[in-house]
Design a protein around this motif. Structure first.
Motif, mmCIF file in Angstrom:
data_model
loop_
_atom_site.group_PDB
_atom_site.id
_atom_site.type_symbol
_atom_site.label_atom_id
_atom_site.label_comp_id
_atom_site.label_asym_id
_atom_site.label_seq_id
_atom_site.Cartn_x
_atom_site.Cartn_y
_atom_site.Cartn_z
ATOM 1 N N GLN A 62 3.383 -3.313 6.326
ATOM 2 C CA GLN A 62 1.910 -2.843 6.081
ATOM 3 C C GLN A 62 1.543 -1.875 7.208
ATOM 4 O O GLN A 62 2.000 -2.160 8.327
ATOM 5 N N SER A 63 0.747 -0.890 6.773
ATOM 6 C CA SER A 63 -0.004 -0.148 7.634
ATOM 7 C C SER A 63 -1.227 0.290 7.233
ATOM 8 O O SER A 63 -1.495 0.488 6.196
ATOM 9 N N PRO A 64 -2.052 0.637 8.289
ATOM 10 C CA PRO A 64 -3.656 0.963 7.857
ATOM 11 C C PRO A 64 -3.469 2.214 7.022
ATOM 12 O O PRO A 64 -4.420 2.458 6.088
ATOM 13 N N GLU A 65 -2.615 3.030 7.238
ATOM 14 C CA GLU A 65 -2.477 4.402 6.375
ATOM 15 C C GLU A 65 -2.316 4.205 4.845
ATOM 16 O O GLU A 65 -3.039 4.724 4.231
ATOM 17 N N ALA A 66 -1.108 3.265 4.680
ATOM 18 C CA ALA A 66 -1.204 3.134 3.237
ATOM 19 C C ALA A 66 -2.169 2.288 2.748
ATOM 20 O O ALA A 66 -2.374 2.345 1.430
ATOM 21 N N ASP A 67 -2.759 1.217 3.365
ATOM 22 C CA ASP A 67 -3.901 0.503 2.891
ATOM 23 C C ASP A 67 -4.855 1.503 2.451
ATOM 24 O O ASP A 67 -5.576 1.147 1.478
ATOM 25 N N ALA A 68 -5.264 2.433 3.293
ATOM 26 C CA ALA A 68 -6.424 3.329 3.047
ATOM 27 C C ALA A 68 -6.181 4.109 1.859
ATOM 28 O O ALA A 68 -6.920 4.470 0.925
ATOM 29 N N CYS A 69 -4.947 4.666 1.772
ATOM 30 C CA CYS A 69 -4.224 5.547 0.593
ATOM 31 C C CYS A 69 -4.517 4.741 -0.665
ATOM 32 O O CYS A 69 -5.189 5.398 -1.654
ATOM 33 N N ARG A 70 -4.053 3.501 -0.894
ATOM 34 C CA ARG A 70 -4.218 2.873 -2.087
ATOM 35 C C ARG A 70 -5.594 2.440 -2.316
ATOM 36 O O ARG A 70 -5.893 2.382 -3.636
ATOM 37 N N ALA A 71 -6.438 2.150 -1.436
ATOM 38 C CA ALA A 71 -7.735 1.883 -1.484
ATOM 39 C C ALA A 71 -8.453 2.892 -2.042
ATOM 40 O O ALA A 71 -9.438 2.996 -3.055
ATOM 41 N N VAL A 72 -8.298 4.176 -1.561
ATOM 42 C CA VAL A 72 -8.986 5.304 -2.079
ATOM 43 C C VAL A 72 -8.768 5.821 -3.273
ATOM 44 O O VAL A 72 -9.539 6.260 -4.182
ATOM 45 N N PHE A 73 -7.246 5.652 -3.720
ATOM 46 C CA PHE A 73 -6.820 6.139 -5.126
ATOM 47 C C PHE A 73 -7.502 5.058 -6.198
ATOM 48 O O PHE A 73 -7.513 5.205 -7.158
#
Length: 268
Positions: A187-198
């Protein structure tokens, strides 16, 4: 009634006048309907443009977060990243505007929260409760660099199931294990932010699609109404006016002839 059937009589004149009154009433109705449809189109366009501005602003964030996630995980790593279980259902209230169905979308939110619950961190993203390691075994895992959890080794049941699936045999003994690829994703904050905004883009896209359907239906009905109104205004009503003028002139001529005939007969 065409010119060949036109008979200059008082009854024909009254019949044409009644027909013209009905057409005039129909034209007024179509003209009012055209104005109401135009107002409804403008209202839906205003809502559509506001949503489109939100979409474009959020799309810029989505592009930036996607580039950051690609730089962290790479394209292949991001494709196997566990998706966010977001509830993007919409509730649409239908209403009718002069026979045209209008859908009013309302975003459905979960009780107590407007977003989906966050996924558990670490390699246990999608592993079921039955296949998670025991506390004693889970404590042996050491944290990797940047505080990320390292890849968790499969237990013996997972290895047996994976081998049986690779050999084409159905797994026996236990329930279906979680996919191995999810347990190996950091897990990474970049991937979490990406899927959250999509995930935030999805309900906006759905509402835009509903408004697009409204605008298409309103546009079709407005074009049909405007075409009929123009046909009445530019063709049928002028044609009836011309026929009424011909009959009226013919009746006046007949009255003059009758007056002259009576005057001539009365002379000695």
């Amino acid at each position: 009634m065409n010119d060949r059937e036109l008979v200059p009589t008082q009854s024909a004149f009254l019949e044409l006048k009644a027909e013209r009154a009905g057409m005039q009433e129909g034209y007024r109705f179509l003209d009012e309907k055209r104005l109401i449809l135009a107002a409804e189109i403008l209202a839906n366009l205003k809502t559509y443009e506001a949503l489109l501005r939100d979409w474009r602003a959020l799309e810029q964030r989505a592009r930036a977060s996607f580039r950051a996630a690609i730089g962290r995980h790479g394209l292949e790593g991001l494709t196997v990243y566990p998706p966010l279980q977001a509830d993007c259902r919409l509730h649409c209230a239908s209403r009718s505007v002069l026979g045209v169905r209008i859908e009013e979308p309302h975003e459905t939110k979960r009780e107590g929260s407007s977003r989906a619950e966050p996924e558990p961190s670490g390699p246990e993203l999608s592993r079921p409760e039955s296949s998670r390691p025991e506390p004693s075994r889970a404590g042996s895992n050491k944290a990797g660099p940047n505080g990320a959890q390292p890849q968790t080794a499969f237990d013996e049941a997972d290895e047996e199931s994976a081998e049986s699936i690779a050999a084409g045999d159905a797994p026996t003994g236990k329930t279906d294990p979680a996919p191995a690829v999810f347990s190996s994703v950091f897990q990474s904050p970049e991937a979490d932010a990406c899927r959250a905004v999509f995930a935030e883009l999805m309900p906006i896209a759905t509402r835009l699609a509903v408004l697009t359907g409204n605008l298409e239906r309103l546009r079709g009905e407005y074009l049909r109404t405007a075409r009929r109104a123009r046909a009445l205004e530019n063709l049928l009503l002028p044609e009836l006016d011309a026929q009424l003028s011909l009959i009226e002139n013919a009746l006046e001529e007949q009255e003059r002839e009758e007056a002259v005939r009576v005057r001539c007969i009365g002379r000695p």
